[in-house]
Design an enzyme around this catalytic site. Structure first.
Site, PDB file in Angstrom:
ATOM      1  N   ARG A   1       0.811  -1.215   0.000  1.00  0.00           N
ATOM      2  CA  ARG A   1       0.000   0.000   0.000  1.00  0.00           C
ATOM      3  C   ARG A   1       0.847   1.270   0.000  1.00  0.00           C
ATOM      4  NH1 ARG A   1      -2.946   2.043  -2.674  1.00  0.00           N
ATOM      5  NH2 ARG A   1      -3.964   0.003  -2.706  1.00  0.00           N
TER       6      ARG A   1
ATOM      7  N   LYS B   1       1.866  24.947  -3.237  1.00  0.00           N
ATOM      8  CA  LYS B   1       0.615  24.305  -2.817  1.00  0.00           C
ATOM      9  C   LYS B   1       0.734  22.793  -2.987  1.00  0.00           C
ATOM     10  CE  LYS B   1      -1.934  28.451  -4.102  1.00  0.00           C
ATOM     11  NZ  LYS B   1      -2.864  29.085  -5.054  1.00  0.00           N
TER      12      LYS B   1
ATOM     13  N   LYS C   1       4.333  39.700  -1.632  1.00  0.00           N
ATOM     14  CA  LYS C   1       2.893  39.730  -1.853  1.00  0.00           C
ATOM     15  C   LYS C   1       2.284  40.987  -1.223  1.00  0.00           C
ATOM     16  CE  LYS C   1       0.831  35.645  -1.685  1.00  0.00           C
ATOM     17  NZ  LYS C   1       0.657  35.246  -3.086  1.00  0.00           N
TER      18      LYS C   1
ATOM     19  N   GLU D   1       4.460  40.147  -6.603  1.00  0.00           N
ATOM     20  CA  GLU D   1       3.111  39.901  -7.112  1.00  0.00           C
ATOM     21  C   GLU D   1       2.367  41.223  -7.246  1.00  0.00           C
ATOM     22  OE1 GLU D   1       0.430  36.563  -5.612  1.00  0.00           O
ATOM     23  OE2 GLU D   1      -0.475  38.334  -4.681  1.00  0.00           O
TER      24      GLU D   1
ATOM     25  N   ASP E   1      -1.228  38.445 -10.809  1.00  0.00           N
ATOM     26  CA  ASP E   1      -2.216  37.665 -10.069  1.00  0.00           C
ATOM     27  C   ASP E   1      -3.626  37.900 -10.596  1.00  0.00           C
ATOM     28  OD1 ASP E   1      -3.216  36.002  -7.977  1.00  0.00           O
ATOM     29  OD2 ASP E   1      -3.725  37.795  -6.827  1.00  0.00           O
TER      30      ASP E   1
END
Length: 287
Positions: free
Chosen positions: A106, A141, A173, A202, A223
């Protein structure tokens, strides 16, 4: 015996070992009670069969699941990482101690199914923008604990890797800009801290893009820009910066995004919106 075995970059060898050790510890814990139903010295053979079209990825992780339990297990591959595999295709044959094969089954399939999924969806995105000059890139991510593994899968599928984490690149950001007092100020501060790592900022609209260009930014993330805004950004940049499109990129839209002239397109779905490739392991028991 291992035919068509993958040759991993040196920096991934320790990653494979650590990923597999964690997976086996999670699954086995204090011991595989079910495997004790099998005679201790029984041997078996098994074959892994693919149930759908996919791009194979994860051989090293798959092999390590067996070899960390029993180094004597033998694996023979009929294909290799990066290859297109088809319905009902046999990927490999395995022979060894039956308990070891059942215990590793597995976790080994989990790695192979998951990494093949990322490689497969990446290949689809790459094929959608073939000939445009744009590059498909991953993001942070990723599944916790599997970042480097999934980034390897993106590369296997033909995509490119961004920074690995917060230590090897700076992505400025909205909150960083606000805290620093503006785009020019934050870029100046980042340049002093960069120490050789790439600095990307960004922006969320054309006005912010113009400010970033005037401040000397050479790597800019656009963005959630519309197609028209992306085209305008490419015109305004005029080659002064590398432009990356991000946000709501899908297989349906990526060709249009690439057609605007942006150099890079990042897709979070390569590593977070994945469905395991359908694989199965068939056993044959020695008598």
């Amino acid at each position: 015996m291992s035919s068509h075995a993958v040759s991993l970059p040196a920096e991934l060898v320790d990653t494979v070992h650590a990923n597999v050790a964690a997976a086996l510890n999670e699954d086995i814990g204090s011991g595989d009670r079910t495997a004790r139903l099998i005679p201790e010295h029984a041997t078996a053979s098994a074959a892994v069969i693919c149930r759908e079209k996919a791009i194979l990825c994860g051989q090293a992780w798959f092999e390590a699941c067996f070899h960390q339990i029993d180094p004597a297990v033998k694996i023979h591959w009929y294909t290799r990482d990066g290859s297109c595999i088809g319905v009902d295709q046999m990927l490999c044959e395995i022979h060894g101690n039956a308990r070891a094969l059942l215990t590793a089954e597995r976790p080994a399939l989990n790695f192979l199914q998951t990494l093949s999924s990322t490689a497969t969806i990446t290949r689809r995105y790459v094929e959608m923008i073939a000939g445009t000059g744009a590059v498909v890139m991953d993001t942070r991510k990723t599944l916790p604990g599997l970042r480097l593994a999934q980034k390897y899968a993106v590369s296997t599928g033909g995509g490119a890797n961004q920074r690995n984490g917060l230590y090897d690149g700076i992505l400025i950001k909205e909150n960083h800009i606000a805290a620093a007092g503006g785009i020019a100020q934050v870029l100046t501060a980042a340049a002093l801290l960069a120490d050789g790592v790439p600095v990307q900022i960004e922006v969320e609209n054309i006005d912010e893009l113009q400010q970033a260009l005037e401040a000397g930014a050479n790597l800019i993330l656009l963005d959630n820009f519309s197609i028209d805004m992306l085209s305008e950004a490419v015109r305004l940049s005029a080659g002064r910066a590398i432009l990356e499109a991000s946000g709501n990129i899908s297989l349906d839209t990526i060709r249009s995004v690439a057609g605007t002239g942006v150099q890079r397109i990042s897709v979070g779905g390569l590593t977070k919106h994945i469905q395991a490739v359908d694989l199965s392991m068939r056993f044959e028991w020695a008598v």
